[in-house]
Design a protein around this motif. Structure first.
Motif, short mmCIF file in Angstrom:
data_model
loop_
_atom_site.label_atom_id
_atom_site.label_comp_id
_atom_site.label_asym_id
_atom_site.label_seq_id
_atom_site.Cartn_x
_atom_site.Cartn_y
_atom_site.Cartn_z
N ARG A 1 0.83 -1.19 0.00
CA ARG A 1 0.00 0.00 0.00
C ARG A 1 0.87 1.25 0.00
O ARG A 1 1.98 1.24 0.53
CB ARG A 1 -0.90 -0.02 1.23
N ASP A 2 0.37 2.33 -0.60
CA ASP A 2 1.16 3.53 -0.88
C ASP A 2 1.68 4.19 0.38
O ASP A 2 1.03 5.00 1.00
CB ASP A 2 0.29 4.52 -1.67
N GLU A 3 2.90 3.83 0.82
CA GLU A 3 3.63 4.51 1.88
C GLU A 3 2.86 4.60 3.19
O GLU A 3 2.97 5.56 3.92
CB GLU A 3 4.01 5.91 1.43
N ASP A 4 2.11 3.58 3.53
CA ASP A 4 1.39 3.54 4.80
C ASP A 4 0.56 4.81 4.99
O ASP A 4 0.66 5.48 6.01
CB ASP A 4 2.37 3.36 5.97
N ARG A 5 -0.27 5.13 4.01
CA ARG A 5 -1.02 6.38 4.06
C ARG A 5 -2.51 6.13 3.95
O ARG A 5 -2.95 5.02 3.62
CB ARG A 5 -0.55 7.33 2.95
N PHE A 6 -3.29 7.15 4.22
CA PHE A 6 -4.73 7.08 4.06
C PHE A 6 -5.23 8.42 3.56
O PHE A 6 -4.50 9.40 3.51
CB PHE A 6 -5.41 6.68 5.38
N GLY A 7 -6.48 8.46 3.16
CA GLY A 7 -7.05 9.69 2.65
C GLY A 7 -8.49 9.82 3.09
O GLY A 7 -8.91 9.23 4.08
N ALA A 8 -9.27 10.60 2.34
CA ALA A 8 -10.69 10.79 2.63
C ALA A 8 -11.48 10.49 1.37
O ALA A 8 -10.97 10.55 0.26
CB ALA A 8 -10.95 12.21 3.12
N VAL A 9 -12.74 10.12 1.57
CA VAL A 9 -13.63 9.81 0.46
C VAL A 9 -14.89 10.66 0.60
O VAL A 9 -15.35 10.94 1.70
CB VAL A 9 -13.97 8.30 0.44
N VAL A 10 -15.43 11.13 -0.53
CA VAL A 10 -16.67 11.90 -0.57
C VAL A 10 -17.71 11.04 -1.28
O VAL A 10 -17.45 10.52 -2.37
CB VAL A 10 -16.48 13.24 -1.31
N ILE A 11 -18.89 10.89 -0.67
CA ILE A 11 -19.92 10.03 -1.25
C ILE A 11 -21.19 10.83 -1.48
O ILE A 11 -21.44 11.86 -0.83
CB ILE A 11 -20.23 8.82 -0.35
N ALA A 12 -22.01 10.35 -2.43
CA ALA A 12 -23.35 10.88 -2.68
C ALA A 12 -24.23 9.69 -3.04
O ALA A 12 -23.74 8.57 -3.25
CB ALA A 12 -23.32 11.91 -3.81
N ARG A 13 -25.53 9.92 -3.09
CA ARG A 13 -26.42 8.85 -3.47
C ARG A 13 -26.13 8.38 -4.89
O ARG A 13 -25.73 9.17 -5.75
CB ARG A 13 -27.88 9.29 -3.36
N ALA A 14 -26.32 7.08 -5.16
CA ALA A 14 -25.96 6.51 -6.45
C ALA A 14 -26.77 7.13 -7.59
O ALA A 14 -26.32 7.15 -8.73
CB ALA A 14 -26.16 4.99 -6.43
N ASP A 15 -27.97 7.65 -7.28
CA ASP A 15 -28.81 8.21 -8.35
C ASP A 15 -28.50 9.69 -8.61
O ASP A 15 -29.14 10.31 -9.46
CB ASP A 15 -30.29 8.04 -8.01
N ARG A 16 -27.51 10.26 -7.92
CA ARG A 16 -27.14 11.66 -8.15
C ARG A 16 -26.12 11.72 -9.28
O ARG A 16 -24.91 11.85 -9.06
CB ARG A 16 -26.60 12.28 -6.87
N ASP A 17 -26.59 11.62 -10.52
CA ASP A 17 -25.69 11.65 -11.68
C ASP A 17 -25.04 13.01 -11.87
O ASP A 17 -24.07 13.14 -12.63
CB ASP A 17 -26.45 11.28 -12.96
N ASP A 18 -25.58 14.05 -11.18
CA ASP A 18 -25.01 15.38 -11.32
C ASP A 18 -23.80 15.61 -10.41
O ASP A 18 -23.13 16.64 -10.52
CB ASP A 18 -26.07 16.45 -11.00
N LEU A 19 -23.51 14.66 -9.53
CA LEU A 19 -22.38 14.79 -8.61
C LEU A 19 -21.31 13.77 -9.01
O LEU A 19 -21.34 12.61 -8.59
CB LEU A 19 -22.82 14.58 -7.16
N VAL A 20 -20.34 14.22 -9.84
CA VAL A 20 -19.28 13.34 -10.31
C VAL A 20 -17.92 13.81 -9.81
O VAL A 20 -17.16 13.04 -9.23
CB VAL A 20 -19.27 13.28 -11.86
N GLU A 21 -17.61 15.09 -10.01
CA GLU A 21 -16.35 15.67 -9.56
C GLU A 21 -16.59 16.56 -8.35
O GLU A 21 -17.73 16.96 -8.07
CB GLU A 21 -15.69 16.47 -10.69
N LEU A 22 -15.51 16.88 -7.63
CA LEU A 22 -15.66 17.72 -6.43
C LEU A 22 -16.22 19.09 -6.77
O LEU A 22 -16.94 19.70 -5.97
CB LEU A 22 -14.30 17.86 -5.74
N ASP A 23 -15.92 19.59 -7.97
CA ASP A 23 -16.44 20.89 -8.38
C ASP A 23 -17.96 20.88 -8.47
O ASP A 23 -18.61 21.93 -8.37
CB ASP A 23 -15.82 21.28 -9.72
#
Length: 651
Positions: A118-140
Motif C-alpha cells: 500500500r502507498d507509503e502507509d497512508r490514508f485519505g478521505a472519500v466523498v460520497i453521494a447517493r448513487a442516483d445523483r448523476d449530477d455529482l461526479v467531480e468535487l467541483d
C-alpha cells in the motif's frame, strides 16, 4: 528581570526543552497503571473491540505495567492530553501534529496497513453521494450542495476534503450551501446522505470497504465523488494521501518503559491476534508528517490557525476600564521611568546568561539572514569564536546536509525567504563539524515579530538527536535481523518475499527463491560443540553475502537453514547461483577457531511467478526441491517443477 522578559524566557524554555527524547534507561519500577488513549472515530464500542487485544498484549509483554484502554472523541482528546491522563496515544495524523507541538508527545511508531504494497502507509478521505445523483461526479459539482463532515477539527473527516475543495476552486463558506458535522461514529454521514438530509458526506478511506465486507447494503446505494486512483492503494479515495496514524507517548514517560513498549510494538506482525483485531499489518518506525504540516499551513488550521482575539471588539467592550487603567498607568509611569533603563540592561544580561546556559544551539538571524547572536553551544558546534560568527551567513557557520542524500541543505549565501523555505521543509539534518565528526540535529525555526530597535527576525534551535536516531535504528534492526548472523530473520524475510511475489505476479520483475540447507551441520555441532557451530553459521552467512548482490535479500530462517531472494533472476539463473553456493561451501574447508571444518549444502530453487500463490507455497516448493537435491547425493541443486507448486489449504 522585568515581568515581560521573564514570561518570554519561561515560554522559550518550555518551547525548546533541552532534555533529549531518549535518556539512559532507568531501573524498573513497581507495576503501574498506564492509560492507552485511542481516538474513537467509529465509536467507543468499535474502538474497544479493535484495541483491547493490543492493550492486553502490552500488559503481557511488559513486566511491571498494566495497560488500560480509554476511547475518546476529538473534543475530549485535547483536554485529556493536556491533563496528562494518557501515557500512550493513538490518534490521527493531524491531531498528533498539534498535540506534539502543544503538549510534547512523541511518536514512536506508525501504523501499517494490512494490505501489502500500500502507498507509503497512508490514508485519505472519500466523498460520497447517493448513487442516483448523476449530477455529482467531480468535487467541483458540490458547488451549492449540502455537505456533511465528521468534526470541524477532524483530519480525515474534514480537513483532507476541505483542502481538495479549495484546490478545485471552491470556497467552503460561500460556494457550499452548508457544511454540517455529524460527530462520531462516522457512519452517520452515510445515513444522512441516504435519508436526503445532505447531498454528500465525507469521511476517511476504508469505511466503505469495511461496511461492504460486513455485508452492509447501504454501500450499494452510494457513489464516490471525485474519485482518484493511487497505485497499490486498495481503498476508494477522493483526496491525496497522508501518513497513517502514529502511536505516541507522553513526553515524560520513563525511558526504560518507553524502550520496552517500542520493542513490543515493533515485534507485532500481521498474523498476531492483536493485529488481526485492530485490522492492521503491524507497526513500522515513525514516518515523517511534513505533509500534515503542509495541509494545516495551506488551510490555516491547527498549528497555523489565526488567533481568535479581536482587538477592536475587546476595546469596545472594555473602553471604560481601559481609560481608567491607562490613567493609573500614566501616574505610575512617572515614578517608574527613572528605573527603566537599569532594569532593561539587567534583564538583557539575564536573558543572555539564560541563553548561554541552554545546552542546545541557539542562533538568531536578522531580516537578511545574517547571524546576530549565537550561544556557546552553537559556537562549539561551529568551532568558531563569537567575533568570527557575527555577520556570517548560516551556510558559512554550519555545514548542514540533507539526510540520506548528503546534499547541502542550504544554498550558498541563502538569505531571507530562500533561507526560510529551505529550513521550513525539513526538521532533521546531518551536521558535519569542522573536525569531521557528524551529528544528526533537529532544527526548530520560529519567525519572530519585529521589535523596535531589534533586527532579529528568526530564531533557530538545533538539538542533537544522534543518540535518539541510533537507538531507533538499532531497535528496528534488532526486530528484523537474526542476532547470530546479522542476516534478515524469518519474519522480515517473509515480508520481502511477499513484495517480490506481488511484483512478479504483476509482471514488473522476475525473482527466484533459494532455500539453502547445510549438510552435515549436526555432525559439526556434535564433534566440535555449539560455539564452533555458531561461528560456522556466521561464516556461511558471510559466504552468502559475498555471492549475492546488494539488492538481493538473504536470511537465516532456521537453525541451519538459509534463504535467498535473487531479484531479477529466473529459475535457470537461480540454479546457477545455487551451484555457486554449493561449490563455495564444499570446495574448501572453512577455518573456524584454528581448525578446518568441512561443510556442504543442498539448495532448492523456485521461480516466483503467477504459478506460486503465496509465501507458504513458495517455501514448500523450494523445500521439496531441496530434498530432491539431497536425495541425489547432497551438495546438489534442485529446481521446483510446476507439479511441486500447489495451493495449501486448511489451518
Amino acid at each position: 528581570m522585568s515581568g515581560g522578559l521573564a514570561v518570554f524566557l519561561v515560554g522559550f524554555l518550555l518551547l525548546y526543552p533541552s532534555a533529549p527524547l531518549f535518556a539512559e534507561e532507568t531501573a524498573a519500577v513497581d507495576e503501574q497503571r498506564l492509560v492507552f488513549g485511542v481516538l474513537a472515530h467509529r465509536g467507543d464500542d468499535v474502538a474497544r473491540q479493535r484495541w483491547t487485544p493490543f492493550v492486553e498484549y502490552l500488559s503481557e509483554q511488559i513486566d511491571g505495567a498494566r495497560f488500560v484502554l480509554e476511547p475518546v472523541d476529538n473534543d475530549g482528546l485535547q483536554a485529556a492530553v493536556a491533563d496528562q491522563r494518557f501515557d500512550l496515544i493513538l490518534t490521527n495524523s493531524g491531531s498528533y501534529v498539534m498535540l506534539e507541538q502543544q503538549h510534547g508527545i512523541s511518536r514512536i511508531a506508525t501504523m501499517q496497513p494490512r494490505q501489502v504494497g500500500r502507498d507509503e502507509d497512508r490514508f485519505g478521505a472519500v466523498v460520497i453521494a447517493r448513487a442516483d445523483r448523476d449530477d455529482l461526479v467531480e468535487l467541483d459539482d458540490l458547488r451549492g450542495q449540502r455537505l456533511s463532515a465528521v468534526h470541524p477539527d477532524a483530519f480525515g473527516g474534514w480537513w483532507m476534503t476541505w483542502r481538495e475543495l479549495q484546490a478545485a476552486g471552491l470556497d467552503v463558506e460561500s460556494d457550499l450551501a452548508s457544511v454540517v458535522f455529524t460527530g462520531f461514529p462516522v457512519g452517520r454521514g452515510l445515513d444522512w446522505v441516504l435519508q436526503g438530509e445532505v447531498d454528500a458526506a465525507t469521511f476517511r478511506t476504508g469505511i466503505l470497504e469495511d461496511l461492504e465486507a460486513r455485508g452492509d447494503p447501504r454501500v450499494e446505494q452510494v457513489r464516490v465523488v471525485g474519485e482518484r486512483a493511487f497505485p497499490s492503494f486498495t481503498y476508494r479515495a477522493s483526496t491525496r494521501l497522508y501518513p497513517e496514524w502514529p502511536l505516541a507517548m507522553r513526553g515524560d514517560l520513563d525511558t526504560g518503559l518507553a524502550h520496552a513498549i517500542l520493542l513490543a510494538t515493533l515485534s507485532l506482525d500481521a498474523e498476531h491476534p492483536a493485529s488481526q483485531a485492530a485490522g492492521i499489518g503491524g507497526w513500522a518506525a515513525p514516518r515523517s508528517y511534513e505533509d500534515v504540516h503542509g495541509l494545516m499551513y495551506e488551510l490555516g488550521v491547527g498549528l497555523y490557525a489565526p488567533q481568535p482575539f479581536d482587538i477592536l471588539v475587546w476595546l469596545r467592550d472594555n473602553i471604560l476600564w481601559l481609560v481608567s487603567a491607562l490613567a493609573v498607568v500614566a501616574l505610575l509611569a512617572l515614578l517608574y521611568v527613572s528605573r527603566v533603563h537599569t532594569r532593561v540592561r539587567r534583564s538583557g544580561r539575564n536573558l543572555e546568561r539564560s541563553m548561554d546556559a541552554i545546552p542546545d544551539a541557539v542562533i538568531t538571524l536578522d531580516a537578511r539572514g545574517g547571524i546576530s547572536y549565537v550561544n556557546p553551544a552553537a559556537r562549539e558546534l561551529a568551532g568558531l569564536t563569537r567575533d568570527q560568527v557575527l555577520g556570517c551567513s548560516l551556510d558559512q557557520l554550519l555545514d548542514l546536509r540533507e539526510l540520506g542524500t548528503g546534499r547541502p541543505l542550504l544554498p550558498a549565501d541563502a538569505r531571507g525567504e530562500a533561507l526560510n523555505q529551505a529550513l521550513g521543509e525539513r526538521s532533521d539534518a546531518r551536521l558535519v563539524r569542522r573536525d569531521g565528526h557528524e551529528l544528526i540535529v533537529r532544527i526548530a525555526r520560529t519567525a519572530l515579530d519585529p521589535v523596535a530597535g531589534s533586527s532579529v527576525r528568526t530564531l533557530l534551535v538545533l538539538t542533537d538527536v544522534s543518540e535518539e536516531r541510533r537507538l531507533v535504528d538499532r531497535l528496528v534492526h534488532e526486530a528484523s535481523h537474526d542476532g547470530l548472523t546479522g542476516l534478515l530473520n524469518r519474519r522480515a524475510f517473509e515480508r520481502e518475499l511477499e513484495i517480490a511475489m506481488h511484483a512478479a505476479r504483476d509482471n514488473r520483475a522476475v525473482a527466484s527463491l533459494l532455500l539453502v540447507d547445510l549438510d552435515y551441520f549436526k555432525d559439526v555441532n556434535d564433534r566440535h560443540g555449539h560455539r564452533v557451530g555458531d561461528e560456522l553459521l556466521r561464516q556461511v552467512a558471510h559466504v552468502l553475502r559475498q555471492l549475492t548482490r546488494g539488492h538481493d535479500a538473504v536470511a537465516r530462517i532456521g537453525g541451519d537453514e538459509f534463504a535467498v531472494i535473487a531479484r531479477d533472476t529466473n529459475a535457470e539463473y537461480g540454479r546457477i547461483l545455487g551451484q555457486r553456493i554449493c561449490s563455495a561451501l564444499a570446495d574448501r574447508p572453512l577455518q573456524v577457531e584454528a581448525r578446518d571444518v568441512t561443510i556442504g549444502a543442498s539448495v532448492g530453487v523456485v521461480e516466483l511467478g503467477p504459478d506460486v500463490p503465496g509465501v507458504d507455497e513458495a517455501f514448500v516448493a523450494a523445500d521439496r526441491a531441496c530434498y530432491q537435491a539431497k536425495d541425489q547425493g547432497r551438495g546438489q541443486v534442485g529446481v521446483a517443477r510446476k507439479a511441486d507448486i500447489y495451493p495449501i489449504t486448511g489451518a
